[in-house]
Design a protein around this motif. Structure first.
Motif, PDB file in Angstrom:
ATOM      1  N   LEU A   1       5.608   1.373  -5.038  1.00 43.00           N
ATOM      2  CA  LEU A   1       4.337   2.085  -5.072  1.00 43.00           C
ATOM      3  C   LEU A   1       4.086   2.715  -6.437  1.00 43.00           C
ATOM      4  O   LEU A   1       2.977   2.631  -6.981  1.00 43.00           O
ATOM      5  N   GLU A   2       5.092   3.340  -7.006  1.00 43.90           N
ATOM      6  CA  GLU A   2       4.898   4.034  -8.279  1.00 43.90           C
ATOM      7  C   GLU A   2       4.749   3.065  -9.446  1.00 43.90           C
ATOM      8  O   GLU A   2       4.148   3.400 -10.472  1.00 43.90           O
ATOM      9  N   ALA A   3       5.260   1.835  -9.282  1.00 47.55           N
ATOM     10  CA  ALA A   3       5.092   0.824 -10.325  1.00 47.55           C
ATOM     11  C   ALA A   3       3.694   0.225 -10.310  1.00 47.55           C
ATOM     12  O   ALA A   3       3.331  -0.528 -11.218  1.00 47.55           O
ATOM     13  N   GLY A   4       2.905   0.551  -9.285  1.00 48.00           N
ATOM     14  CA  GLY A   4       1.562   0.011  -9.179  1.00 48.00           C
ATOM     15  C   GLY A   4       1.503  -1.370  -8.558  1.00 48.00           C
ATOM     16  O   GLY A   4       0.538  -2.113  -8.770  1.00 48.00           O
ATOM     17  N   ALA A   5       2.505  -1.738  -7.757  1.00 48.66           N
ATOM     18  CA  ALA A   5       2.496  -3.044  -7.094  1.00 48.66           C
ATOM     19  C   ALA A   5       1.328  -3.131  -6.121  1.00 48.66           C
ATOM     20  O   ALA A   5       1.049  -2.172  -5.402  1.00 48.66           O
ATOM     21  N   PRO A   6       0.634  -4.270  -6.056  1.00 49.48           N
ATOM     22  CA  PRO A   6      -0.417  -4.450  -5.040  1.00 49.48           C
ATOM     23  C   PRO A   6       0.177  -4.289  -3.649  1.00 49.48           C
ATOM     24  O   PRO A   6       1.336  -4.641  -3.413  1.00 49.48           O
ATOM     25  N   ILE A   7      -0.630  -3.805  -2.722  1.00 43.92           N
ATOM     26  CA  ILE A   7      -0.104  -3.550  -1.377  1.00 43.92           C
ATOM     27  C   ILE A   7       0.395  -4.836  -0.728  1.00 43.92           C
ATOM     28  O   ILE A   7       1.351  -4.814   0.068  1.00 43.92           O
ATOM     29  N   GLN A   8      -0.201  -5.986  -1.080  1.00 41.95           N
ATOM     30  CA  GLN A   8       0.312  -7.241  -0.517  1.00 41.95           C
ATOM     31  C   GLN A   8       1.755  -7.484  -0.934  1.00 41.95           C
ATOM     32  O   GLN A   8       2.567  -7.969  -0.136  1.00 41.95           O
ATOM     33  N   ASP A   9       2.097  -7.146  -2.193  1.00 40.46           N
ATOM     34  CA  ASP A   9       3.472  -7.332  -2.653  1.00 40.46           C
ATOM     35  C   ASP A   9       4.410  -6.299  -2.029  1.00 40.46           C
ATOM     36  O   ASP A   9       5.559  -6.613  -1.697  1.00 40.46           O
ATOM     37  N   VAL A  10       3.925  -5.075  -1.870  1.00 38.21           N
ATOM     38  CA  VAL A  10       4.750  -4.053  -1.214  1.00 38.21           C
ATOM     39  C   VAL A  10       5.091  -4.502   0.201  1.00 38.21           C
ATOM     40  O   VAL A  10       6.254  -4.461   0.633  1.00 38.21           O
ATOM     41  N   ASN A  11       4.086  -4.968   0.924  1.00 34.81           N
ATOM     42  CA  ASN A  11       4.313  -5.387   2.304  1.00 34.81           C
ATOM     43  C   ASN A  11       5.082  -6.698   2.394  1.00 34.81           C
ATOM     44  O   ASN A  11       5.786  -6.941   3.382  1.00 34.81           O
ATOM     45  N   LEU A  12       4.968  -7.540   1.383  1.00 33.49           N
ATOM     46  CA  LEU A  12       5.768  -8.762   1.329  1.00 33.49           C
ATOM     47  C   LEU A  12       7.254  -8.423   1.311  1.00 33.49           C
ATOM     48  O   LEU A  12       8.063  -8.998   2.059  1.00 33.49           O
ATOM     49  N   VAL A  13       7.626  -7.465   0.472  1.00 31.55           N
ATOM     50  CA  VAL A  13       9.023  -7.021   0.425  1.00 31.55           C
ATOM     51  C   VAL A  13       9.406  -6.372   1.750  1.00 31.55           C
ATOM     52  O   VAL A  13      10.471  -6.660   2.314  1.00 31.55           O
TER      53      VAL A  13
END
Length: 433
Positions: free
Chosen positions: A167-179
């Motif tokens: 989140l703090e790196a600015g990852a898109p929410i799709q990538d956050v949820n992918l992980v």
């Protein structure tokens, strides 16, 4: 700020509220279940998770209250209760309204021990179902953090740290949820797998721009077409120091294994924009249109909002659902991405244009507000150095409070991502309606 611009800003806020009211979660679920009447004769259980979970669960109980045998509602803990251990912390009247469903609260956006307890409770409900049973899963934004079941070899502290870094790196929410989907015992369809052989009907309030069902709440009850390799690539891009967790990643439930599953999206960011545009036309007489949802870096979005503001005709408004990303330093002030974008755009707006940037859940980061509604005239009350310093420190909340530009709704019971409205006033500030 002129009275006309104040009136325009107020009209944007009123339309934002009206759009949320039009997409009432309880009413949407109630309507969706009308289509299921008579389609199922066995026991019915409900698992609702996310910021809209209480409202969605109320809709299910209104429609099928006499048939629902039990289940679970998991939603966000109030800030004042964040340090408490209790899982049942809704006010007594609201808990009573949700019976026979058990109510639990957990942390957002970083999971806590209550999130683990809630995930284990959800898995236990699913595991007790039989072939004649129906599980109704009611999922909305925020469910990813509220249901946390780290896989073997991964601690809660590991899960908290990797999510925070993404989140703090600015990852898109799709990538956050992918992980998240590939580093879990409940996400990525695993809750539905635990419910086998029961049928699972998932009703969704989507908070993800351009998102598919598996993006909402990291898809605990829907199939997921993504692969471990994709999740590891996202981890390597946004949080490479957590490469040590790679052995714990596993494949999610695939579409070929999902014959018992059905999912419907009841509301999404585009529908919210359409409702708000209609409210602007009806209540303020503006020629309002809903633009396609977008995402991207917050700084680039500021430039796009200013470019759009310069092209608007008098009496024209554009409503844009938006999922900005903003990389944050470890030490920062109080604020949120909606308020930050509004403040960054403030001084560049044409003098007769207003801009609203607000979080649909009513909680813009740590600002204590939903966002801000601004016009350039507001900048006259504060010198440029103060504004620049607040932007650099990600401390926009104090500036919006001083300028009177905050949008305060309190928690809305929604989470349909952020919404931006750019509107140019009529000549002379004349209102059509």
């Amino acid at each position: 700020m002129s009275a006309a611009l104040d009136e325009l800003r107020a009209a944007l806020v009123a339309a934002f509220r009206a759009g949320l009211t039009e997409l009432d979660p309880a009413r949407l679920v109630e309507r969706a279940l009308d289509a299921e009447a008579g389609a199922h004769r066995g026991r019915v259980f409900v698992i609702a998770a996310g910021k809209a979970a209480p409202g969605m669960a109320q809709g299910a109980l209104r429609r099928w209250g006499d048939r629902i045998a039990g289940g679970l509602v998991v939603t966000v803990a109030a800030p004042a209760l964040a340090a408490r251990d209790e899982t049942t912390s809704l006010a007594d009247p609201e808990e009573a309204a949700l019976r026979p469903l058990r109510v639990m609260r957990a942390a957002h956006p970083i999971p806590d021990a209550r999130s683990v307890d809630a995930a284990e409770a959800a898995l236990a409900v699913a595991a007790a179902l039989g072939p004649e049973d129906l599980l109704i899963a009611l999922l909305s934004g925020g469910a990813s953090a509220l249901l946390a079941a780290p896989p073997p070899g991964v601690s809660l502290a590991d899960k908290q740290a990797v999510v925070a870094e993404l989140l703090e790196a600015g990852a898109p929410i799709q990538d956050v949820n992918l992980v998240r989907r590939h580093l879990s015992r409940i996400k990525g369809g695993r809750l539905a797998a635990a419910a086998a052989p029961a049928r699972v009907l998932t009703l969704l309030m989507s908070d993800v721009v351009g998102g598919l069902p598996h993006d909402v709440g990291s898809g605990p009850t829907v199939p997921d077409p993504t692969r471990v390799e994709q999740a590891l690539a996202a981890l390597d891009r946004w949080a490479p120091r957590f490469a040590r967790l790679a052995p714990a990643f596993s494949e999610s439930l695939k579409p070929a294994d999902a014959r018992r599953l059905e999912a419907r999206v009841l509301a999404d960011p585009d529908k919210l924009a359409e409702r708000v545009a209609a409210a602007l036309a009806d209540r303020a007489g503006l020629r309002a249109t809903a633009a396609p949802a977008e995402d991207g870096d917050a700084r680039a979005i500021v430039e796009r909002r200013l470019a759009l503001a310069r092209t608007l005709a008098p009496g024209e408004a554009v409503v844009i659902p938006c999922e900005p990303t903003l990389a944050l330093p470890a030490h920062r002030g109080a604020g949120g991405r909606a308020g930050w974008i509004a403040l960054a755009a403030l001084r560049g707006l044409p003098p007769d244009v207003a801009l609203l940037c607000a979080a649909s859940d009513g909680v813009d980061g740590s600002s204590g507000a939903a966002g801000a509604a601004v016009a350039r005239a507001a900048a006259a009350a504060m010198d440029d150095r103060t504004i620049d310093a607040a932007l650099a420190r990600f401390d926009d909340a104090v500036v919006h409070r001083a300028l009177g530009t905050r949008v305060e709704t309190g928690p809305t019971g929604h989470n349909l991502t952020d919404l931006h409205i750019v509107a140019r006033d009529f000549p002379g500030g004349a209102r059509v309606r």
